[in-house]
Design a protein around this motif. Structure first.
Motif, PDB file in Angstrom:
ATOM      1  N   GLN A 168      11.005   5.348   3.019  1.00  0.00           N
ATOM      2  CA  GLN A 168      12.050   6.036   2.250  1.00  0.00           C
ATOM      3  C   GLN A 168      11.285   7.099   1.216  1.00  0.00           C
ATOM      4  OE1 GLN A 168      15.120   5.091   1.580  1.00  0.00           O
ATOM      5  NE2 GLN A 168      15.048   3.207   2.813  1.00  0.00           N
ATOM      6  N   ASP A 169       9.845   7.303   1.144  1.00  0.00           N
ATOM      7  CA  ASP A 169       9.300   8.215   0.243  1.00  0.00           C
ATOM      8  C   ASP A 169       8.926   9.269   0.940  1.00  0.00           C
ATOM      9  OD1 ASP A 169       9.832   6.389  -1.819  1.00  0.00           O
ATOM     10  OD2 ASP A 169       7.774   5.659  -1.950  1.00  0.00           O
TER      11      ASP A 169
ATOM     12  N   VAL B  65       3.053   5.791   6.503  1.00  0.00           N
ATOM     13  CA  VAL B  65       3.801   4.391   6.771  1.00  0.00           C
ATOM     14  C   VAL B  65       2.606   3.464   6.883  1.00  0.00           C
ATOM     15  CG1 VAL B  65       5.360   3.195   7.800  1.00  0.00           C
ATOM     16  CG2 VAL B  65       5.712   5.519   7.316  1.00  0.00           C
ATOM     17  N   ALA B  66       1.572   4.012   8.078  1.00  0.00           N
ATOM     18  CA  ALA B  66       0.598   2.884   8.413  1.00  0.00           C
ATOM     19  C   ALA B  66      -0.285   2.924   7.379  1.00  0.00           C
ATOM     20  CB  ALA B  66      -0.154   3.534   9.655  1.00  0.00           C
ATOM     21  N   ALA B  67      -0.811   3.901   6.437  1.00  0.00           N
ATOM     22  CA  ALA B  67      -1.709   3.538   5.292  1.00  0.00           C
ATOM     23  C   ALA B  67      -1.155   2.851   4.241  1.00  0.00           C
ATOM     24  CB  ALA B  67      -1.977   5.086   4.626  1.00  0.00           C
ATOM     25  N   ALA B  68       0.259   2.836   4.048  1.00  0.00           N
ATOM     26  CA  ALA B  68       1.012   1.951   2.959  1.00  0.00           C
ATOM     27  C   ALA B  68       0.782   0.491   3.653  1.00  0.00           C
ATOM     28  CB  ALA B  68       2.325   2.528   2.775  1.00  0.00           C
ATOM     29  N   ALA B  69       0.736   0.293   4.776  1.00  0.00           N
ATOM     30  CA  ALA B  69       0.771  -1.080   5.489  1.00  0.00           C
ATOM     31  C   ALA B  69      -0.691  -1.364   5.195  1.00  0.00           C
ATOM     32  CB  ALA B  69       1.102  -0.893   6.588  1.00  0.00           C
ATOM     33  N   ALA B  70      -1.624  -0.514   5.471  1.00  0.00           N
ATOM     34  CA  ALA B  70      -3.133  -1.025   5.430  1.00  0.00           C
ATOM     35  C   ALA B  70      -3.240  -1.446   3.965  1.00  0.00           C
ATOM     36  CB  ALA B  70      -3.891   0.149   5.739  1.00  0.00           C
TER      37      ALA B  70
END
Ligand SMILES: *Cc1c(COP(=O)(O)O)cnc(C)c1O
Length: 453
Positions: A96-97, A329-334
């Motif tokens: 979303q961001d 998005v991948a960084a937020a998941a990590a």
């Protein structure tokens, strides 16, 4: 529950059980497989062509409604469990961001946070910096680039039975030509394959194996030309060999003494898989550079090179990066993966899985003489299969038995993977979410498979 610390009990959206309702693969999977064969090249193969519709925790659900206990975890990627709820929420929020800016144009906090978390959790308390990339192979490539720039040297050394990826440089770093490199040359030069430590087959002590490796590096490569030695602390595709005691520390010591960058490829063994954040910790290693990938982002593509600040800073501005590297998005998941590992003490789960699995496999070894070796640490356990009766003498590899067990297990709702230079290793690489009950259940399936060989 008898937990002494308060933990957030995971809530699963798929019942954690195996359940087979059609032939495997079922009719809908077979239909999809037909479509795929028209448009996907044969070079991209699938170990078990059941098409997955959903996944949660340690369970895969295929398009026919079959449920498999997943002992592959996408090759050690969904270490935190499939569709782990906090990872899903963090990635959804991030979507979303902002989805993409390119860190090398306009940066964002998530990249910096992942670098901070890696600095904190990789071995050693020296100043560290991190570059984020998309895949394991890309992390290996960048590690080598940085080591070469730092040392001004050309040669790269790897160990026998290694696997480092499928890009041009990394396919030259793998042990097996087939299927990874055959026909795809010319390969990158200046890559040297040194003997490693494979206790089941070489019988060498760590000291003896290290002397052999160092002898090769000094005589065949020459220390003054060697930029880096890249090692998997526990080899993945090679078959989960745990090196003999003292082998890896001796190599690291030699590297340090000779100005060679010691790179730990922890792409498969890292991110809490072995009961420590990084497998290097089991051996007392403090690598100069650590490569992370597979388990780092709960299934989203992300990889990292983390290392001594002065080595990482040797690459010139603009020399490192790539369009998608460190995607928000991948960084937020990590970040969510790190938070879960810390908060719920999931690092301890690796040891729990070893306790549930290894003794059961050692029992099977007593019953079946095709099991030559049981080895591994944490949620990275393997059995090596040999021809009946050869285990005490020649240890002739038995890939047929591995294939038969995998096929039997698949028909009964257990997804297992092979490994090993001769394809004769059965590896257990579950997510940390797999319960003791699911492990015992899978072992009983394997017992049946061994009995019917
Ligand atoms: C999987 C793997 C790689 C390559 O990672 P990709 O993301 O597939 O490029 C490199 N090293 C090790 C040890 C691996 O297990």
């Amino acid at each position: 529950m008898t937990d002494t610390v308060s933990t957030t009990a995971p809530v699963y959206t798929v019942p954690q059980e195996r359940r087979i309702v059609t032939a495997v693969p079922g009719p809908r999977s077979q239909e999809l497989h037909q479509r795929r064969q028209a448009v996907v090249p044969v070079g991209v193969s699938s170990a078990l062509p059941v098409y997955i519709a959903r996944a949660n925790g340690a369970i895969l659900v295929d398009v026919d409604g079959n449920q498999f206990v997943d002992f592959g975890a996408g090759i050690g990627v969904t270490t935190i469990g499939h569709t782990e709820s906090t990872v899903v929420a963090a990635a959804a929020d991030q979507l979303q961001d902002v989805i993409h800016t390119l860190f090398t144009i306009t940066p964002y906090e998530e990249y910096v946070r992942v670098a901070e978390l890696l600095a904190e959790h990789t071995p050693g308390d020296h100043a560290k910096k991190t570059v984020l990339v998309n895949s394991g192979a890309e992390a290996v490539e960048n590690g080598v680039k940085i080591a070469r720039k730092h040392t001004g040297r050309r040669a790269v050394a790897v160990l026998d039975h290694a696997y480092h990826g499928r890009t041009n440089l990394t396919m030259a770093m793998n042990y097996k030509a087939m299927p990874y490199a055959s026909g795809f040359g010319p390969l990158a030069g200046d890559v040297y394959h040194a003997p490693g430590s494979y206790p089941y087959r070489d019988g060498l002590s760590g000291e003896e194996a290290a002397a052999r490796t160092i002898g090769y590096l000094e005589k065949v490569v020459g220390a003054s030309d060697l930029a880096c030695l890249v090692v998997e602390p526990i080899q993945g595709e090679g078959g989960f060999m745990v090196p003999a005691d003292g082998f890896l520390p001796a190599l690291q010591e030699w590297c340090t003494a000779n100005g060679v960058v010691f790179i730990a490829d922890e792409i498969q063994s890292g991110m809490a898989r072995t009961g420590r954040f990084y497998a290097s910790e089991h051996f007392g290693l403090v690598p100069d550079l650590v490569l992370s990938a597979k388990g780092i982002a709960g299934g989203l593509p992300l990889a990292a090179v983390t290392g001594r600040a002065e080595i990482m800073d040797s690459a010139q501005p603009g020399g490192l990066g790539g369009t998608f590297g460190g995607n928000p998005v991948a960084a937020a998941a990590a970040i969510a993966v790190f938070e879960q590992l810390e908060k719920n003490d999931l690092v301890a789960e690796g040891a729990r899985i070893e306790r549930a699995l290894k003794p059961a496999l050692l029992e099977l070894q007593k019953k079946y003489d095709v099991i030559g070796d049981v080895r591994g640490i944490g949620a990275m356990i393997a059995i090596e299969l040999v021809q009946p009766g050869t285990g005490e003498t020649t240890k002739v590899p038995n890939p047929e038995a591995v294939a038969a067990i995998i096929a039997h297990a698949a028909q009964n709702g257990v997804l297992l993977l092979n490994a090993g230079t001769w394809g004769n290793v059965l590896r257990f690489l579950p997510s940390l979410a797999v319960s003791d009950e699911l492990i015992a259940d899978a072992v009983s399936v394997i017992d049946d498979a061994l009995a019917s060989l």
